[in-house]
Design a protein around this motif. Structure first.
Motif, short mmCIF file in Angstrom:
data_model
loop_
_atom_site.label_atom_id
_atom_site.label_comp_id
_atom_site.label_asym_id
_atom_site.label_seq_id
_atom_site.Cartn_x
_atom_site.Cartn_y
_atom_site.Cartn_z
N HIS A 110 38.67 48.35 38.79
CA HIS A 110 39.84 48.73 39.59
C HIS A 110 40.12 47.74 40.71
O HIS A 110 41.11 47.90 41.44
CB HIS A 110 39.64 50.13 40.17
N ARG A 111 39.27 46.73 40.88
CA ARG A 111 39.45 45.73 41.92
C ARG A 111 39.99 44.42 41.33
O ARG A 111 39.56 44.01 40.25
CB ARG A 111 38.12 45.43 42.62
N ASN A 112 40.89 43.76 42.05
CA ASN A 112 41.32 42.43 41.63
C ASN A 112 40.58 41.38 42.43
O ASN A 112 39.82 41.68 43.36
CB ASN A 112 42.84 42.27 41.74
N ARG A 113 40.80 40.11 42.12
CA ARG A 113 40.03 39.02 42.74
C ARG A 113 40.24 38.96 44.25
O ARG A 113 39.30 38.69 45.01
CB ARG A 113 40.40 37.69 42.09
N GLY A 114 41.47 39.20 44.68
CA GLY A 114 41.73 39.16 46.11
C GLY A 114 40.96 40.23 46.86
O GLY A 114 40.42 39.99 47.95
N GLU A 115 40.93 41.41 46.32
CA GLU A 115 40.19 42.51 46.94
C GLU A 115 38.70 42.21 46.98
O GLU A 115 38.01 42.51 47.97
CB GLU A 115 40.45 43.80 46.18
N ILE A 116 38.18 41.60 45.91
CA ILE A 116 36.74 41.27 45.86
C ILE A 116 36.40 40.22 46.92
O ILE A 116 35.38 40.31 47.61
CB ILE A 116 36.36 40.78 44.46
N ARG A 117 37.26 39.22 47.07
CA ARG A 117 37.01 38.20 48.08
C ARG A 117 36.95 38.83 49.48
O ARG A 117 36.07 38.49 50.29
CB ARG A 117 38.13 37.15 48.05
N GLU A 118 37.85 39.76 49.76
CA GLU A 118 37.85 40.42 51.07
C GLU A 118 36.57 41.21 51.29
O GLU A 118 35.99 41.20 52.37
CB GLU A 118 39.06 41.33 51.18
N VAL A 119 36.09 41.91 50.23
CA VAL A 119 34.85 42.67 50.35
C VAL A 119 33.67 41.75 50.63
O VAL A 119 32.85 42.01 51.52
CB VAL A 119 34.60 43.49 49.06
N PHE A 120 33.58 40.66 49.88
CA PHE A 120 32.47 39.72 50.08
C PHE A 120 32.49 39.14 51.49
O PHE A 120 31.46 39.09 52.17
CB PHE A 120 32.55 38.59 49.05
N ALA A 121 33.65 38.68 51.93
CA ALA A 121 33.75 38.05 53.24
C ALA A 121 33.43 39.03 54.36
O ALA A 121 32.81 38.66 55.37
CB ALA A 121 35.16 37.47 53.43
N ARG A 122 33.80 40.27 54.19
CA ARG A 122 33.62 41.27 55.25
C ARG A 122 32.22 41.88 55.26
O ARG A 122 31.66 42.14 56.33
CB ARG A 122 34.66 42.38 55.05
N GLU A 123 31.60 42.08 54.09
CA GLU A 123 30.40 42.90 54.01
C GLU A 123 29.10 42.15 53.72
O GLU A 123 28.03 42.66 54.06
CB GLU A 123 30.58 43.97 52.92
N MET A 124 29.15 41.00 53.10
CA MET A 124 27.91 40.37 52.67
C MET A 124 26.93 40.10 53.81
O MET A 124 25.73 40.27 53.67
CB MET A 124 28.20 39.06 51.93
N GLY A 125 27.46 39.69 54.97
CA GLY A 125 26.59 39.36 56.08
C GLY A 125 25.76 40.53 56.57
O GLY A 125 24.64 40.35 57.08
N GLY A 126 26.27 41.74 56.41
CA GLY A 126 25.53 42.92 56.85
C GLY A 126 24.43 43.34 55.87
O GLY A 126 23.60 44.18 56.21
N TRP A 127 24.44 42.77 54.68
CA TRP A 127 23.46 43.15 53.65
C TRP A 127 22.46 42.03 53.36
O TRP A 127 21.50 42.22 52.63
CB TRP A 127 24.19 43.48 52.34
N GLY A 128 22.71 40.84 53.93
CA GLY A 128 21.85 39.71 53.65
C GLY A 128 22.60 38.42 53.91
O GLY A 128 23.31 38.28 54.91
N ARG A 129 22.48 37.47 53.01
CA ARG A 129 23.15 36.19 53.18
C ARG A 129 24.66 36.39 53.17
O ARG A 129 25.22 36.98 52.25
CB ARG A 129 22.73 35.24 52.06
N PRO A 130 25.35 35.87 54.20
CA PRO A 130 26.81 36.07 54.24
C PRO A 130 27.53 35.22 53.21
O PRO A 130 26.98 34.27 52.66
CB PRO A 130 27.17 35.64 55.67
N ALA A 131 28.79 35.56 52.98
CA ALA A 131 29.62 34.77 52.07
C ALA A 131 29.90 33.40 52.67
O ALA A 131 29.96 33.25 53.90
CB ALA A 131 30.93 35.51 51.81
N PRO A 132 30.03 32.37 51.84
CA PRO A 132 30.31 31.03 52.35
C PRO A 132 31.63 30.99 53.12
O PRO A 132 32.55 31.75 52.86
CB PRO A 132 30.40 30.18 51.07
N GLU A 133 31.71 30.08 54.10
CA GLU A 133 32.95 29.89 54.84
C GLU A 133 34.05 29.40 53.88
O GLU A 133 33.80 28.60 52.99
CB GLU A 133 32.74 28.86 55.95
N GLY A 134 35.24 29.89 54.08
CA GLY A 134 36.36 29.46 53.26
C GLY A 134 36.30 29.94 51.82
O GLY A 134 36.87 29.31 50.92
N LEU A 135 35.63 31.07 51.60
CA LEU A 135 35.52 31.62 50.24
C LEU A 135 36.91 31.89 49.66
O LEU A 135 37.75 32.53 50.30
CB LEU A 135 34.71 32.92 50.28
N THR A 136 37.14 31.41 48.43
CA THR A 136 38.41 31.66 47.75
C THR A 136 38.22 32.81 46.75
O THR A 136 37.13 33.33 46.58
CB THR A 136 38.89 30.41 46.99
#
Length: 492
Positions: free
Chosen positions: A160-186
């Protein structure tokens, strides 16, 4: 996030809300149509597909008929290979067993292979309550977990998620669970996959405990099998020191030869591949490689009661390929969340009400979440007649409600909310068994037809809200027959 989505409204209300989400419908339509077309091409490559399908059905039926014997054989085989078998009657017992096994290791983190059984029992929430954090490592499950979401598809939980929504989730949440998303993630698939790989790699390397399900268990050797496409499952199965597998008792097959059939049908039906990129098999433990301790938790959680239903038990053949979801016109529009279960779509509409009973509003509504078009049966690799089971469960809901076990007997608890329907069926039975009364009723209906409403009143509005009632003819068939055939009734 709950495996049973407690508190969800009944399917009609949830689906009505879901179909208003145009983004969701677009995501679902694109994904299901793509997977559906790829599967059709993969299946068409095999001249003996229908024979494989029937072979899978027969293997599963034979196994279910003798399930007690094969489960004992499996326990003996796993034990002889160095594993430990635990039996769990329900979700609470399974969660208690797994929690105690993890706490015994002294660890507070575990990595997980994608597993429907652990979602079914809400294991992540149970572990969290015990101070243990479970990390999902399947890419789609990671998206769902980071987004504090619920899975909506058996094979592709984040469909139910598209690529844009997934990018937003990764950028917003990854840092709180471990290694953050790379800067400038597309939002390109390669960048998203690389972000997930880097994030998960540190989890794999430090985890001491892994938790999995299994696609199959081979009784003759005690071997468990996991098929996947990404390789994360193999990391979870080999790197940790302790491996705990939670598996439904219906996932058993008697022999390696039986397994051969499903390793041909499952990948084509699920990912439209000739074989899965990763097929991992393990038998007990060894000092040379892999986990030092292996625990198998065999989960019942309503499966024995389902097995007792001669019609409904065929749902236990399911190998979780998700082909039925991808062809279902209802699922395509409503999505998986509307089903209020980790098992969405057509298979969820027959499996969840049997595993959980039909006592709740959501479970009583699931057998009606279908148009009965039969597309699900046509694509099922083990020939589950889902429309037949849906009708069977509708009868249970209307006539008797929930099947309740009392000792060695099963009785039907009276249903709620279907009194008007039962009364209508009783009235129809009375009229149809009395020709004189039926003839009188037909004539009365014809003579008063101009007064008939176009929609039904009261509870009937749910049916006639999108349909016009068929017009009553000016003359009943019997009267027409007698008039045009010279008064001969023809015995009618």
């Amino acid at each position: 996030m709950s495996g049973t989505f407690v508190g969800m409204p009944a399917f009609p209300a949830a689906a009505r809300e879901a179909v208003r989400d145009t983004t969701l419908r677009g995501n679902l339509r694109h994904a299901t149509h793509t997977i559906r077309a790829k599967r059709a091409r993969a299946v068409a490559e095999l001249d003996d597909w229908e024979r494989l399908r029937q072979a899978g059905k027969r293997i599963k039926d034979r196994t279910l008929r003798h399930l007690d014997r094969y489960l004992v054989q499996l326990e003996e085989s796993v034990t002889a290979a160095g594993g430990v078998v635990h039996w769990a009657a329900d979700a609470d017992e399974a969660n208690r067993i797994v929690s105690e096994l993890v706490k015994a290791t002294g660890e507070t983190e575990v990595v997980k292979v994608k597993s429907m059984a652990t979602q079914e029992i809400a294991l992540n929430e149970a572990l969290e309550a015990q101070g243990i954090h479970a990390y999902e490592t399947d890419l789609a499950e990671l998206i769902v977990q980071l987004g504090k979401d619920r899975p909506s598809h058996i094979l592709v939980p984040a469909i139910h998620r598209n690529r844009g929504e997934i990018r937003e989730v990764f950028a917003r949440e990854m840092g709180g669970w471990g290694r953050p998303a790379p800067e400038g993630l597309t939002d390109t698939p390669a960048d998203l996959a690389e972000a997930a790989r880097l994030h998960l790699r540190e989890k794999f390397l430090r985890a001491k405990v892994g938790i999995s399900g299994a696609n199959f268990m081979v009784a003759e050797t005690g071997t468990l099998v996991v098929v996947e496409s990404e390789g994360n499952g193999r990391m979870c199965l080999t790197l940790p020191e302790t491996l705990i597998s939670v598996v439904g008792i219906e996932k058993i097959v008697p022999t390696w030869q039986d397994l051969e059939v499903f390793l041909q049908t499952l990948p084509r039906s699920s990912t439209a591949e000739r074989m899965n990129p990763y097929t991992s098999m393990w038998t007990g433990t060894t000092d040379a490689d892999g986990p030092r301790a292996f625990h198998l938790v065999l989960l019942d959680n309503g499966r024995t009661d389902t097995l007792a239903d001669e019609v409904g038990r065929q749902a236990l053949r399911c190998i979780r390929c998700s082909a039925c979801l991808n062809v279902c016109p209802v699922y395509e529009r409503a999505g998986g969340h509307a089903y209020g279960s980790v098992y969405p779509g057509p298979i969820g509409a027959i499996l969840s009400p049997q595993l959980r009973g039909t006592g709740s509003e959501i479970d009583a509504s699931l057998p009606y979440a279908s148009s009965l078009c039969g597309a699900c049966y046509e694509v099922c690799p083990v020939a589950i007649d889902i429309p037949e089971v849906l009708v069977h469960l509708r009868e249970r809901v209307v006539e008797g409600g929930e099947a309740v076990r009392e000792g060695n007997k099963v009785r039907l608890r009276p249903a709620k909310g279907h009194a008007a329907e039962r009364a209508a069926m009783r009235a129809a039975r009375w009229a149809l068994t009395r020709p004189g009364a039926l003839r009188t009723g037909q004539r009365l209906a014809s003579r008063t037809r101009r007064l008939h409403p176009r929609t039904l009143p009261g509870p009937g509005k749910a049916w006639s809200g999108t349909r016009d009632l068929p017009p009553v003819p000016a003359e009943p068939f019997r009267d027409w027959w007698r008039r045009t055939r010279g008064g001969k009734d023809g015995g009618a």
